[in-house]
Design a protein around this motif. Structure first.
Motif, short mmCIF file in Angstrom:
data_model
loop_
_atom_site.label_atom_id
_atom_site.label_comp_id
_atom_site.label_asym_id
_atom_site.label_seq_id
_atom_site.Cartn_x
_atom_site.Cartn_y
_atom_site.Cartn_z
N PHE A 253 -42.08 69.69 9.88
CA PHE A 253 -41.86 69.61 11.31
C PHE A 253 -43.09 69.00 11.99
CE2 PHE A 253 -38.29 72.70 11.71
CZ PHE A 253 -38.33 73.25 10.44
N TYR B 235 -44.71 69.03 16.00
CA TYR B 235 -44.62 69.58 17.35
C TYR B 235 -45.69 68.94 18.22
CZ TYR B 235 -41.58 73.31 15.71
OH TYR B 235 -40.53 74.02 15.19
N GLN C 72 -47.94 69.78 21.67
CA GLN C 72 -48.36 70.85 22.56
C GLN C 72 -49.19 70.27 23.71
OE1 GLN C 72 -51.20 73.94 21.26
NE2 GLN C 72 -49.81 75.47 22.14
N PHE D 170 -48.78 76.05 9.84
CA PHE D 170 -49.23 74.94 10.67
C PHE D 170 -50.52 74.33 10.17
CE2 PHE D 170 -46.48 74.78 14.37
CZ PHE D 170 -45.78 75.96 14.25
N PHE E 83 -40.66 70.66 20.03
CA PHE E 83 -40.22 70.14 18.74
C PHE E 83 -39.98 68.63 18.85
CE2 PHE E 83 -37.99 69.77 14.84
CZ PHE E 83 -36.84 69.02 15.07
N SER F 84 -51.11 70.48 27.51
CA SER F 84 -52.09 71.46 27.98
C SER F 84 -51.43 72.72 28.53
CB SER F 84 -53.00 70.82 29.04
OG SER F 84 -52.21 70.33 30.11
N SER F 85 -50.17 72.66 28.86
CA SER F 85 -49.46 73.84 29.37
C SER F 85 -49.27 74.90 28.27
CB SER F 85 -48.09 73.44 29.91
OG SER F 85 -47.32 72.81 28.90
N GLY F 86 -49.38 74.50 27.01
CA GLY F 86 -49.30 75.46 25.92
C GLY F 86 -47.96 75.57 25.22
N GLU F 87 -46.91 75.02 25.79
CA GLU F 87 -45.61 75.12 25.13
C GLU F 87 -45.58 74.26 23.88
OE1 GLU F 87 -44.04 72.29 28.61
OE2 GLU F 87 -42.43 73.11 27.38
N MET F 88 -44.76 74.62 22.94
CA MET F 88 -44.60 73.88 21.69
C MET F 88 -43.28 73.11 21.78
SD MET F 88 -47.17 74.44 19.66
CE MET F 88 -46.64 74.18 17.97
N PHE G 95 -49.07 69.03 16.13
CA PHE G 95 -49.16 69.88 14.96
C PHE G 95 -48.08 69.53 13.94
CE2 PHE G 95 -52.34 72.89 16.25
CZ PHE G 95 -52.24 72.97 17.63
#
Lengths: 114, 115
Positions: B35, B37, B39, B105, B47, B41-45, B91
């Protein structure tokens, strides 16, 4: 694809207190996981949340510090107990189906312990 | 034990150019998934793309493609026509499909897109 709602999105907590983070999935997922991301670091798996039974913890993480519940297939909570400044991190929940080709994440909880 | 390696802590690219982010992996399991991903700066991952170990063709999703070289155990992400909004951490992750399905990861690569 599944949508995972995680809350709170951020919090500032006093040391010695506890915070419970919730994740709600909009559809059934087989697997749910909790990750920690320390500042400037990658994601580290805390535990696998098992429905109706005790979570499976990774090395270095213990139930007394990070109790986890998963009462059904769409909901899980992570509690960070007796917090210290070293617990300041982003905490993320993730869900997927067994052998699935996608793994979804909640928006993350940015925790600061003072 | 499974391991994911991302050797590029940071990368720079000019807007509209293509960029390759490297990822190598190590596993003894014959069945696994890879996978990528994003990310911000807001922190959400977010896909981006998935590649199964038995997939014959390289995965593509819009401007993202995965250069999968199974013999070399590499799964590099190619972003074509970079945009300013592509600036983020990226990532690479791996999941074994026969076990607990947990994701492992890499350390991540920070991509900066310059105008």
């Amino acid at each position: 694809s599944a949508v995972i709602s995680q809350k709170p999105s951020r919090d500032i907590c006093q040391r010695g207190t506890s915070l419970t983070i919730q994740c709600q999935v909009d559809s059934q997922v087989t697997m749910m996981f909790w990750y920690r991301q320390q500042p400037g670091q990658s994601l580290t798996l805390i535990a696998t949340a098992n429905q109706g039974s005790e979570a499976t913890y990774e090395s270095g993480f213990v139930i007394d510090k990070f109790p986890i519940s998963r009462p059904n297939l769409t909901f899980s909570t992570l509690t960070v107990s007796n917090m210290s400044p070293e617990d300041s991190s982003i905490y993320l929940c993730s869900g997927s189906t067994t052998g699935g080709t996608e793994a979804f994440f909640g928006q993350g909880t940015r925790l600061t312990v003072v | 034990a499974q391991k994911i390696t991302q050797t590029q802590p940071g990368m720079f690219v000019q807007e509209k150019e293509a960029v390759t982010l490297d990822c190598t992996y190590d596993t003894s399991d014959p069945s696994y998934g890879l996978f990528w991903y994003k990310q911000p700066s807001s922190g959400e991952m977010i896909f981006l793309i998935y590649q199964g170990s038995y997939d014959q063709q390289n995965a593509t999703e819009g401007r993202y493609s995965l250069n999968f070289q199974k013999a070399r155990k590499s799964a590099n992400l190619v972003i074509s026509a970079s945009q300013l909004g592509d600036s983020a951490m990226y990532f690479c992750a791996m999941r074994d499909l026969g076990g607990y399905n947990k994701l492992i990861f890499g350390a991540g690569t920070r991509l900066a897109v310059h105008p």
